[in-house]
Design a protein around this motif. Structure first.
Motif, PDB file in Angstrom:
ATOM      1  N   GLN A 171       0.840  -1.211   0.000  1.00  0.00           N
ATOM      2  CA  GLN A 171       0.000   0.000   0.000  1.00  0.00           C
ATOM      3  C   GLN A 171       0.868   1.252   0.000  1.00  0.00           C
ATOM      4  O   GLN A 171       0.598   2.203  -0.738  1.00  0.00           O
ATOM      5  CB  GLN A 171      -0.897   0.025   1.246  1.00  0.00           C
ATOM      6  CG  GLN A 171      -2.289  -0.414   1.022  1.00  0.00           C
ATOM      7  CD  GLN A 171      -3.111  -0.260   2.296  1.00  0.00           C
ATOM      8  OE1 GLN A 171      -2.595  -0.287   3.422  1.00  0.00           O
ATOM      9  NE2 GLN A 171      -4.398  -0.108   2.130  1.00  0.00           N
ATOM     10  N   LEU A 172       1.897   1.254   0.847  1.00  0.00           N
ATOM     11  CA  LEU A 172       2.786   2.417   0.917  1.00  0.00           C
ATOM     12  C   LEU A 172       3.511   2.636  -0.405  1.00  0.00           C
ATOM     13  O   LEU A 172       3.676   3.781  -0.848  1.00  0.00           O
ATOM     14  CB  LEU A 172       3.800   2.248   2.053  1.00  0.00           C
ATOM     15  CG  LEU A 172       3.257   2.457   3.458  1.00  0.00           C
ATOM     16  CD1 LEU A 172       4.306   2.082   4.499  1.00  0.00           C
ATOM     17  CD2 LEU A 172       2.796   3.882   3.667  1.00  0.00           C
ATOM     18  N   LYS A 173       3.945   1.555  -1.038  1.00  0.00           N
ATOM     19  CA  LYS A 173       4.599   1.680  -2.340  1.00  0.00           C
ATOM     20  C   LYS A 173       3.633   2.286  -3.363  1.00  0.00           C
ATOM     21  O   LYS A 173       4.021   3.169  -4.136  1.00  0.00           O
ATOM     22  CB  LYS A 173       5.081   0.310  -2.835  1.00  0.00           C
ATOM     23  CG  LYS A 173       6.411  -0.091  -2.288  1.00  0.00           C
ATOM     24  CD  LYS A 173       6.916  -1.448  -2.716  1.00  0.00           C
ATOM     25  CE  LYS A 173       6.619  -1.861  -4.114  1.00  0.00           C
ATOM     26  NZ  LYS A 173       7.132  -3.203  -4.443  1.00  0.00           N
ATOM     27  N   GLN A 174       2.377   1.829  -3.335  1.00  0.00           N
ATOM     28  CA  GLN A 174       1.384   2.361  -4.274  1.00  0.00           C
ATOM     29  C   GLN A 174       1.113   3.840  -3.982  1.00  0.00           C
ATOM     30  O   GLN A 174       1.024   4.650  -4.909  1.00  0.00           O
ATOM     31  CB  GLN A 174       0.077   1.552  -4.171  1.00  0.00           C
ATOM     32  CG  GLN A 174      -1.025   2.065  -5.064  1.00  0.00           C
ATOM     33  CD  GLN A 174      -0.650   2.038  -6.533  1.00  0.00           C
ATOM     34  OE1 GLN A 174      -0.017   1.117  -7.010  1.00  0.00           O
ATOM     35  NE2 GLN A 174      -1.043   3.066  -7.265  1.00  0.00           N
ATOM     36  N   GLU A 179       3.175   5.971  -2.581  1.00  0.00           N
ATOM     37  CA  GLU A 179       4.363   6.730  -2.980  1.00  0.00           C
ATOM     38  C   GLU A 179       4.392   6.905  -4.495  1.00  0.00           C
ATOM     39  O   GLU A 179       4.715   7.986  -4.998  1.00  0.00           O
ATOM     40  CB  GLU A 179       5.643   6.031  -2.498  1.00  0.00           C
ATOM     41  CG  GLU A 179       6.926   6.703  -2.921  1.00  0.00           C
ATOM     42  CD  GLU A 179       7.112   8.125  -2.414  1.00  0.00           C
ATOM     43  OE1 GLU A 179       7.973   8.832  -2.974  1.00  0.00           O
ATOM     44  OE2 GLU A 179       6.406   8.541  -1.482  1.00  0.00           O
ATOM     45  N   SER A 180       4.027   5.861  -5.204  1.00  0.00           N
ATOM     46  CA  SER A 180       3.974   5.952  -6.658  1.00  0.00           C
ATOM     47  C   SER A 180       2.923   6.973  -7.093  1.00  0.00           C
ATOM     48  O   SER A 180       3.169   7.785  -7.995  1.00  0.00           O
ATOM     49  CB  SER A 180       3.653   4.571  -7.242  1.00  0.00           C
ATOM     50  OG  SER A 180       3.483   4.646  -8.633  1.00  0.00           O
ATOM     51  N   GLU A 237       2.646  15.526   4.180  1.00  0.00           N
ATOM     52  CA  GLU A 237       3.796  14.636   4.184  1.00  0.00           C
ATOM     53  C   GLU A 237       4.678  14.865   5.403  1.00  0.00           C
ATOM     54  O   GLU A 237       5.195  13.929   6.001  1.00  0.00           O
ATOM     55  CB  GLU A 237       4.604  14.853   2.906  1.00  0.00           C
ATOM     56  CG  GLU A 237       5.090  13.590   2.281  1.00  0.00           C
ATOM     57  CD  GLU A 237       5.737  13.846   0.948  1.00  0.00           C
ATOM     58  OE1 GLU A 237       6.667  14.672   0.867  1.00  0.00           O
ATOM     59  OE2 GLU A 237       5.304  13.211  -0.019  1.00  0.00           O
ATOM     60  N   SER A 238       4.840  16.114   5.791  1.00  0.00           N
ATOM     61  CA  SER A 238       5.702  16.414   6.938  1.00  0.00           C
ATOM     62  C   SER A 238       5.071  15.973   8.248  1.00  0.00           C
ATOM     63  O   SER A 238       5.768  15.763   9.234  1.00  0.00           O
ATOM     64  CB  SER A 238       6.035  17.903   6.991  1.00  0.00           C
ATOM     65  OG  SER A 238       4.890  18.655   7.340  1.00  0.00           O
ATOM     66  N   GLU A 239       3.743  15.796   8.280  1.00  0.00           N
ATOM     67  CA  GLU A 239       3.070  15.345   9.495  1.00  0.00           C
ATOM     68  C   GLU A 239       3.125  13.833   9.651  1.00  0.00           C
ATOM     69  O   GLU A 239       2.900  13.320  10.731  1.00  0.00           O
ATOM     70  CB  GLU A 239       1.611  15.807   9.483  1.00  0.00           C
ATOM     71  CG  GLU A 239       1.475  17.315   9.638  1.00  0.00           C
ATOM     72  CD  GLU A 239       0.047  17.810   9.443  1.00  0.00           C
ATOM     73  OE1 GLU A 239      -0.859  16.982   9.268  1.00  0.00           O
ATOM     74  OE2 GLU A 239      -0.140  19.032   9.461  1.00  0.00           O
ATOM     75  N   LEU A 267       1.496  12.402  -8.965  1.00  0.00           N
ATOM     76  CA  LEU A 267       0.802  13.671  -8.754  1.00  0.00           C
ATOM     77  C   LEU A 267       1.772  14.839  -8.847  1.00  0.00           C
ATOM     78  O   LEU A 267       1.488  15.850  -9.499  1.00  0.00           O
ATOM     79  CB  LEU A 267       0.107  13.661  -7.386  1.00  0.00           C
ATOM     80  CG  LEU A 267      -0.721  14.885  -7.026  1.00  0.00           C
ATOM     81  CD1 LEU A 267      -1.854  15.084  -8.033  1.00  0.00           C
ATOM     82  CD2 LEU A 267      -1.278  14.746  -5.625  1.00  0.00           C
ATOM     83  N   VAL A 268       2.934  14.710  -8.227  1.00  0.00           N
ATOM     84  CA  VAL A 268       3.940  15.781  -8.305  1.00  0.00           C
ATOM     85  C   VAL A 268       4.376  15.981  -9.756  1.00  0.00           C
ATOM     86  O   VAL A 268       4.498  17.117 -10.228  1.00  0.00           O
ATOM     87  CB  VAL A 268       5.156  15.462  -7.393  1.00  0.00           C
ATOM     88  CG1 VAL A 268       6.310  16.412  -7.665  1.00  0.00           C
ATOM     89  CG2 VAL A 268       4.745  15.529  -5.925  1.00  0.00           C
TER      90      VAL A 268
END
Length: 172
Positions: free
Chosen positions: A81-84, A86-87, A150-152, A92-93
């Motif tokens: 899930q985390l990999k997805q 992050e992808s 992201e920083s939180e 988005l960026v």
């Protein structure tokens, strides 16, 4: 499932058969007067207790093995899930960067054309430039919100119980 040559589904049937055979030998009338018989019977009792304890340990080990397997599966699911995520974040960026480039190029072209005297700055051109700037501001706000979120999130390598302020103070 087999571990160390022992079938855990059947347990210790072979050892229990040996114990029963040894008890039958001890029960023979030929050994009733043997002075070692009480020691032999005590050994048989200890052997039985050892078998029962070992059997319980194997069952506990199986249960814990199942728990570890479930935890591994859950960790793998969360990792995937985390990999997805992050992808998706990277996509988005990338998309926002592309979306920022389009209006910036357009504004640059309008302003350069005005400066070069190719077009006369009028209300319509200024309104178009203004709309492009609003679009850019919206995209920048989206990036800023993403950055705040992201920083939180806790860092993957952070130690439990330490805040960002603790780390900056060198309390690691």
């Amino acid at each position: 499932m087999t571990t160390g040559g022992r079938d855990r589904k059947t347990g210790f049937e072979g050892e229990m058969q040996v114990l029963e055979a040894a008890r039958q030998v001890a029960a023979r009338s030929a050994y009733k007067d043997n002075e070692l018989l009480p020691h032999y019977e005590e050994l048989l009792s200890e052997f039985e207790r050892l078998l029962r304890t070992t059997s319980k340990i194997y069952r506990i080990s199986d249960l814990q093995g199942d728990r570890v397997k479930k935890q591994e599966d859950e960790l793998k699911r969360v990792y995937d899930q985390l990999k997805q995520m992050e992808s998706s974040r990277r996509g988005l960026v990338r998309d926002i960067s592309h979306e920022l480039n389009t209006p910036m190029t357009s504004i640059q072209g309008y302003v350069k054309a005005m400066l070069d005297g190719v077009i006369v700055p009028d209300r319509a051109y200024l309104a178009t430039i203004y709309q492009k700037l609003l679009l850019i501001n919206g995209l920048v706000d989206t990036l800023f919100e993403m950055s705040k979120l992201e920083s939180e999130l806790p860092a993957a390598d952070s130690k439990p119980g330490l805040t960002g302020a603790d780390k900056r103070k060198g309390l690691e």
